[in-house]
Design a protein around this motif. Structure first.
Motif, PDB file in Angstrom:
ATOM      1  N   ALA A 114     -16.689   2.142   0.097  1.00 41.69           N
ATOM      2  CA  ALA A 114     -15.404   1.951  -0.691  1.00 41.69           C
ATOM      3  C   ALA A 114     -15.542   0.427  -0.869  1.00 41.69           C
ATOM      4  O   ALA A 114     -15.176  -0.046  -1.958  1.00 41.69           O
ATOM      5  N   LYS A 115     -15.783  -0.436   0.055  1.00 44.11           N
ATOM      6  CA  LYS A 115     -15.932  -1.835   0.046  1.00 44.11           C
ATOM      7  C   LYS A 115     -16.994  -2.130  -1.036  1.00 44.11           C
ATOM      8  O   LYS A 115     -16.576  -3.154  -2.017  1.00 44.11           O
ATOM      9  N   ALA A 166       0.930  -1.162   0.182  1.00 45.51           N
ATOM     10  CA  ALA A 166       0.155  -0.078   0.032  1.00 45.51           C
ATOM     11  C   ALA A 166       0.865   1.161  -0.014  1.00 45.51           C
ATOM     12  O   ALA A 166       1.982   1.342   0.562  1.00 45.51           O
ATOM     13  N   GLN A 167       0.311   2.181  -0.599  1.00 47.18           N
ATOM     14  CA  GLN A 167       0.953   3.509  -0.790  1.00 47.18           C
ATOM     15  C   GLN A 167       1.370   4.163   0.931  1.00 47.18           C
ATOM     16  O   GLN A 167       2.132   4.546   1.280  1.00 47.18           O
ATOM     17  N   PHE A 189      -8.178   1.254  -5.778  1.00 44.20           N
ATOM     18  CA  PHE A 189      -7.867   0.133  -4.801  1.00 44.20           C
ATOM     19  C   PHE A 189      -6.460  -0.336  -5.101  1.00 44.20           C
ATOM     20  O   PHE A 189      -5.722  -0.830  -4.121  1.00 44.20           O
ATOM     21  N   ASP A 190      -5.515  -0.169  -6.254  1.00 42.95           N
ATOM     22  CA  ASP A 190      -4.322  -0.685  -6.423  1.00 42.95           C
ATOM     23  C   ASP A 190      -3.440  -0.007  -5.486  1.00 42.95           C
ATOM     24  O   ASP A 190      -2.274  -0.416  -4.934  1.00 42.95           O
ATOM     25  N   ALA A 191      -3.626   1.368  -5.277  1.00 45.44           N
ATOM     26  CA  ALA A 191      -3.010   1.816  -4.108  1.00 45.44           C
ATOM     27  C   ALA A 191      -2.948   1.607  -2.747  1.00 45.44           C
ATOM     28  O   ALA A 191      -2.293   2.115  -2.048  1.00 45.44           O
ATOM     29  N   ALA A 227     -17.835  -4.157  -6.924  1.00 48.87           N
ATOM     30  CA  ALA A 227     -18.280  -3.969  -8.088  1.00 48.87           C
ATOM     31  C   ALA A 227     -17.255  -4.246  -9.184  1.00 48.87           C
ATOM     32  O   ALA A 227     -17.647  -4.560 -10.235  1.00 48.87           O
ATOM     33  N   GLU A 228     -16.116  -3.643  -8.834  1.00 50.02           N
ATOM     34  CA  GLU A 228     -15.166  -3.488  -9.902  1.00 50.02           C
ATOM     35  C   GLU A 228     -14.195  -4.735  -9.846  1.00 50.02           C
ATOM     36  O   GLU A 228     -13.603  -5.106 -11.006  1.00 50.02           O
TER      37      GLU A 228
END
Length: 267
Positions: free
Chosen positions: A126-127, A61-62, A89-91, A132-133
């Motif tokens: 956010a969850k 995580a960043q 979410f990749d961050a 969804a994606e």
């Protein structure tokens, strides 16, 4: 037999002080997917890039001290995929995929850490965005290759997956929308489904012995007031090779228990 373990570490530094490395050396999984590493690349490089003779790969995580996933493996991957292409979410360091492809197969092992919504409405929303994606990503991947996703899903799917289901129906982790997402993902005929909950394939009715997480509040662990939040989700061909399952409730490296499933194949 290919032994694959999933474990939320709740901090790799904390877990190693509690003996996780010697446990890995004793149980000798082929791969162990870890979540909540809570470390950065510099922290790993000085101590944790290799544990119990297994090479580690990571998605950090960043934000320092937050999230992060990894996979320790005895086998050399053909490719390492960090993140799944999410702007948001990749961050947060939630997805790592190791590919072990040969001319005869396409095989991935994935470590994933789904967001928790327990801290409030903002993170619950956010969850939902993550779910969804992430669903179409899994469906696309299923159409291209065989895979096993291991991770802390932060969803108890059925009533048998947590001790106090009646009192948790309005709590994150057991909300109707979350459970419906899992139901669709695991549906056998829906074109938006087709994945297998491997533990439930092997143990369709267990309750108290199925839990993998216990709250630190009260006497939840002592009284086994737990939740099943840690999963192996696999494509049908790989799920059909699952033979054994073990949840190591009695080891305490974090607030989660390791879960190992043995699959009848070799790398």
């Amino acid at each position: 037999m290919f032994n694959l373990t999933s474990l939320n570490l709740n901090g790799i530094r904390s877990a190693t002080t509690k003996g996780v490395e010697s446990w890995m050396a004793a149980t000798r999984p082929d791969c162990i997917c870890v979540q909540e590493v809570k470390a950065q690349a510099a922290d790993i490089a000085t101590r944790f890039e290799r544990l119990a003779e297994m090479d580690g790969h990571f998605h950090f995580a960043q934000k320092k001290g937050y999230s992060g996933v990894g996979i320790y493996t005895r086998h050399l991957p053909s490719d390492v995929i960090v993140g799944y292409g999410s702007t948001e979410f990749d961050a947060e360091g939630r997805y790592l995929e190791l590919r072990f492809d040969t001319p005869k197969r396409k095989l991935s092992i994935i470590s994933a850490y789904f967001p928790s919504g327990s801290s409030g409405e903002e993170r619950q929303l956010a969850k939902y965005r993550f779910l969804a994606e992430f669903h179409p990503h899994l469906m696309q991947l299923k159409g291209e290759r065989e895979f096993i996703l291991c991770g802390d899903i932060n969803i108890a799917h059925q009533q048998i997956d947590l001790k106090n289901w009646r009192s948790n129906q309005k709590n994150s982790g057991f909300l109707p929308e979350e459970r419906a997402w899992m139901t669709k993902l695991l549906h056998t005929t829906d074109e938006g489904g087709g994945l297998i909950d491997v533990y439930r394939q092997l143990q369709p009715t267990t309750t108290d012995t199925a839990y993998t997480w216990w709250s630190n509040r009260g006497q939840a662990y002592a009284n086994n007031v737990g939740w099943r939040l840690d999963y192996h989700l696999a494509t049908p061909a790989l799920a059909a090779l699952a033979r054994t399952e073990t949840i190591y409730k009695d080891v305490k490296f974090s607030d989660h228990a390791p879960i190992t499933i043995g699959y009848d194949f070799k790398m």
